[in-house]
Design a protein around this motif. Structure first.
Motif, short mmCIF file in Angstrom:
data_model
loop_
_atom_site.label_atom_id
_atom_site.label_comp_id
_atom_site.label_asym_id
_atom_site.label_seq_id
_atom_site.Cartn_x
_atom_site.Cartn_y
_atom_site.Cartn_z
N UNK A 1 62.63 8.00 -67.69
CA UNK A 1 62.85 7.67 -69.01
C UNK A 1 63.61 8.78 -69.46
N UNK A 2 64.02 8.41 -70.79
CA UNK A 2 64.75 9.46 -71.67
C UNK A 2 63.86 9.86 -72.75
N UNK A 3 63.30 10.94 -72.56
CA UNK A 3 62.29 11.29 -73.84
C UNK A 3 62.39 12.64 -74.01
N UNK A 4 61.66 12.78 -75.16
CA UNK A 4 61.35 14.45 -75.59
C UNK A 4 60.50 15.02 -74.43
N UNK A 5 60.28 16.39 -74.44
CA UNK A 5 59.56 17.09 -73.54
C UNK A 5 58.27 16.66 -73.73
N UNK A 6 57.60 16.48 -75.01
CA UNK A 6 56.29 16.11 -75.28
C UNK A 6 56.23 14.73 -74.93
N UNK A 7 56.78 13.86 -75.15
CA UNK A 7 56.64 12.24 -74.83
C UNK A 7 56.76 12.15 -73.17
N UNK A 8 57.46 12.91 -72.43
CA UNK A 8 57.49 12.67 -71.11
C UNK A 8 56.23 13.38 -70.44
N UNK A 9 55.82 14.42 -71.03
CA UNK A 9 54.36 14.92 -70.75
C UNK A 9 53.11 13.97 -70.90
N UNK A 10 53.26 13.57 -72.05
CA UNK A 10 52.14 12.34 -72.38
C UNK A 10 52.14 11.35 -71.49
N UNK A 11 53.35 10.51 -71.43
CA UNK A 11 53.25 9.64 -70.30
C UNK A 11 52.72 9.93 -68.97
N UNK A 12 53.29 10.97 -68.78
CA UNK A 12 52.81 11.79 -67.18
C UNK A 12 51.06 11.90 -67.19
N UNK A 13 50.89 12.20 -68.44
CA UNK A 13 49.21 12.52 -68.53
C UNK A 13 48.50 11.10 -68.42
N UNK A 14 49.40 9.91 -68.87
CA UNK A 14 48.84 8.75 -68.95
C UNK A 14 48.60 8.17 -67.64
N UNK A 15 49.63 8.60 -66.95
CA UNK A 15 49.55 7.97 -65.41
C UNK A 15 48.63 8.92 -64.53
N UNK A 16 48.33 9.90 -64.85
CA UNK A 16 47.28 10.87 -64.20
C UNK A 16 45.89 10.11 -64.74
N UNK A 17 45.91 9.83 -65.79
CA UNK A 17 44.55 9.26 -66.50
C UNK A 17 44.50 7.97 -65.72
N UNK A 18 45.28 7.07 -65.50
CA UNK A 18 45.24 5.77 -64.85
C UNK A 18 44.82 6.04 -63.26
N UNK A 19 45.07 6.93 -62.65
CA UNK A 19 44.81 7.48 -61.27
C UNK A 19 43.26 7.89 -61.37
N UNK A 20 42.88 8.45 -62.35
CA UNK A 20 41.32 9.16 -62.43
C UNK A 20 40.53 7.60 -62.70
N UNK A 21 41.07 6.68 -63.49
CA UNK A 21 40.22 5.55 -63.66
C UNK A 21 39.97 4.93 -62.25
#
Length: 107
Positions: A60-80
């Protein structure tokens, strides 16, 4: 096709990878490799070589904050996928709400 099959990536491109054992990681895309098979992102490997990242989930092309939040969402998906107890699901929902709030609060 040109002789030089590489293009410099503009600032803000990030590769988000998800490895089953080591978790989610982000790396800035520095170059694109263009060949007959398409376009591949290249990131800097710790040994200094430019390589295609392994286990890429998204680029993705994103701000550092947006990239971090997207990565956190993927990590959360793995936890689910691994959660079993009601308490685990409650905690996951709490973290999901925090990520959602951080996303909607803007920069």
């Amino acid at each position: 096709m040109s002789e030089w099959p590489y293009m410099t990536a503009k600032q803000g491109w990030v590769a988000i990878s998800r490895h089953p054992k080591t978790g989610t990681d982000t790396a800035p895309v520095l170059f694109w490799e263009v060949d007959d098979n398409g376009i591949k992102p290249l990131v800097k490997h710790p040994d200094g070589l430019m390589v295609e990242p392994k286990n890429v989930r998204d680029v993705v092309r994103a701000t550092p904050k947006a990239a971090f939040l997207l990565a956190a969402g993927y990590e959360l998906e793995a936890l689910v996928e691994r959660a079993v107890t009601d308490r685990e699901f409650e905690l996951i929902e709490h973290v999901r709400q925090l990520i959602k709030r951080a996303w909607t609060d803007g920069e």
